[in-house]
Design an enzyme around this catalytic site. Sequence first.
Site, short mmCIF file in Angstrom:
data_model
loop_
_atom_site.label_atom_id
_atom_site.label_comp_id
_atom_site.label_asym_id
_atom_site.label_seq_id
_atom_site.Cartn_x
_atom_site.Cartn_y
_atom_site.Cartn_z
N HIS A 1 53.45 14.62 -66.06
CA HIS A 1 53.78 16.39 -66.73
C HIS A 1 52.52 16.97 -67.27
CE1 HIS A 1 55.49 20.35 -67.99
NE2 HIS A 1 56.47 19.62 -69.53
N HIS B 1 55.10 19.67 -56.68
CA HIS B 1 55.60 20.68 -57.57
C HIS B 1 57.23 20.20 -57.69
CE1 HIS B 1 56.94 23.44 -61.06
NE2 HIS B 1 55.79 22.93 -61.19
N ASP C 1 47.92 21.96 -62.53
CA ASP C 1 46.41 21.12 -63.72
C ASP C 1 45.88 20.76 -62.25
OD1 ASP C 1 47.76 20.82 -65.62
OD2 ASP C 1 49.21 19.58 -64.25
#
Length: 429
Positions: free
Chosen positions: A267, A306, A362
């Site tokens: 995460h 994702h 990210d």
Amino acid sequence: MTESLTVRDNRTGTEYEVPIVDGTIRAADIGKIKAGEDQPGLAVYDPGFVNTASCRSSITYIDGDKGILEYRGYPIEQLAASSSFLEVAYLLIHGELPTKEQYDTWVHNITYHTFVHENVKDFMQGFRYDAHPMGMLMASVGALSTFYPESRNISDADNRAIQIIRMIAKMPTLGAWSFRHAQGKPYVYPDNDLSYTANFLSMLFKMTEVKYQPDERLVKALDTLLILHADHEQNASTNAVRSVGSTQVDPYSAVSAGVAALFGPLHGGANEAVLRMLKRIGNASEIPAFIEGVKNGNERLMGFGHRVYKSYDPRAKLIKKAAEDVFEVTGTSPLLDIALELEKIALEDEYFVKRKLYPNVDFYSGLIYEALEFPPEFFTVLFAIGRTPGWLAQWLELTQDKDQKIARPKQIYTGERGLTFTPASERWA
Ligand SMILES: CC(C)(COP(=O)(O)OP(=O)(O)OC[C@H]1O[C@@H](n2cnc3c(N)ncnc32)[C@H](O)[C@@H]1OP(=O)(O)O)[C@@H](O)C(=O)NCCC(=O)NCCS
């Protein structure tokens, strides 16, 4: 005409009509399907909640296939370009954009709650010198519940409102102190003359200067990053906040559960993992061998893929742009070149294309954070500060949702039954 689903149970030949509302069926309606009167109702098995709605929500809309993200109906691109983090926080919590007066009051309240009790400082100083800042943040935000015991009264609207203001205000203070702690530097108190994000930078980096003056371009880039992280509907940490919040615990405890969930490498920890990966690759010539390893299943290409986005993550596009702005101030990084090359190859490679693996939020954020001289352990703290208004908006929605119950999933029991226990004294004789 109401939409419905007709289900035939081939065990019994019975047909059931299950209403469809908002594209979903109620699991409780499936539970009415039984092989016999004394048999348990049919259940759905969905580890990881891949196709199970846990709530109705009007906060964040995502269309993963089209790469759309909206907060309260406003596209993320517009908010990132023209709003501020505190305005977005207001929008998430209150459901609509503030008037000038509402905004000024909101900013004033948040600014004047940035200080924490001195005892918070004392116990933060008690952490080991090398304590992970996420561990410190998780513990200290949870501990705030002991400073505000009235926060347990979650049925009172005014009480909820003040705890929300406190938490948004104090998270940067706790986060910055967890950063200073690792460096053995004195904690810096908030400067209420500065904006939310500029004050955060001041608490992180101020040394002997009387007044810390951050570069406005960096303030803007960090503010944008906070906006991009502010909410993302029912992700793992929000689900943790809602799940723990469903017990009617105070919001500090619920948010500390969110921080815990965010700590995990799948995460919020992914940006830290991206940077470590880029450093390990070290050189563009090593990329083909690295990609082969990923395709052989040795490891994952961190920052790619994702659960929801099956096209380019809209936040990744905006972050790539923010990275360019930051590098204008700080100078470029060789790791950026490796990242750009990795992205180029992965976007063309059949393995990634077939699995719809695109850069996520990210992939570039770690590079920005590094350029701002944050150590990798600190990246997830920045994510947590950005996500706090989202967690709180979701928590607030939960507390007012009549449909909600304590979160208590079902299981499929696969263990032994009815064994006879022999005391240890006999078993080990
Ligand atoms: C984010 C993530 C956990 C989503 O996982 P998910 O929706 O459960 O997807 P799955 O794990 O079922 O993966 C589907 C397929 O893609 C592959 N895959 C997914 N992410 C991958 C990645 N980053 N690199 C390589 N392969 C990947 C899986 O191996 C699987 O392949 P298979 O069908 O041949 O077994 C996953 O993509 C991941 O681990 N990414 C890297 C970590 C990361 O960046 N996390 C931040 C998310 S914001």
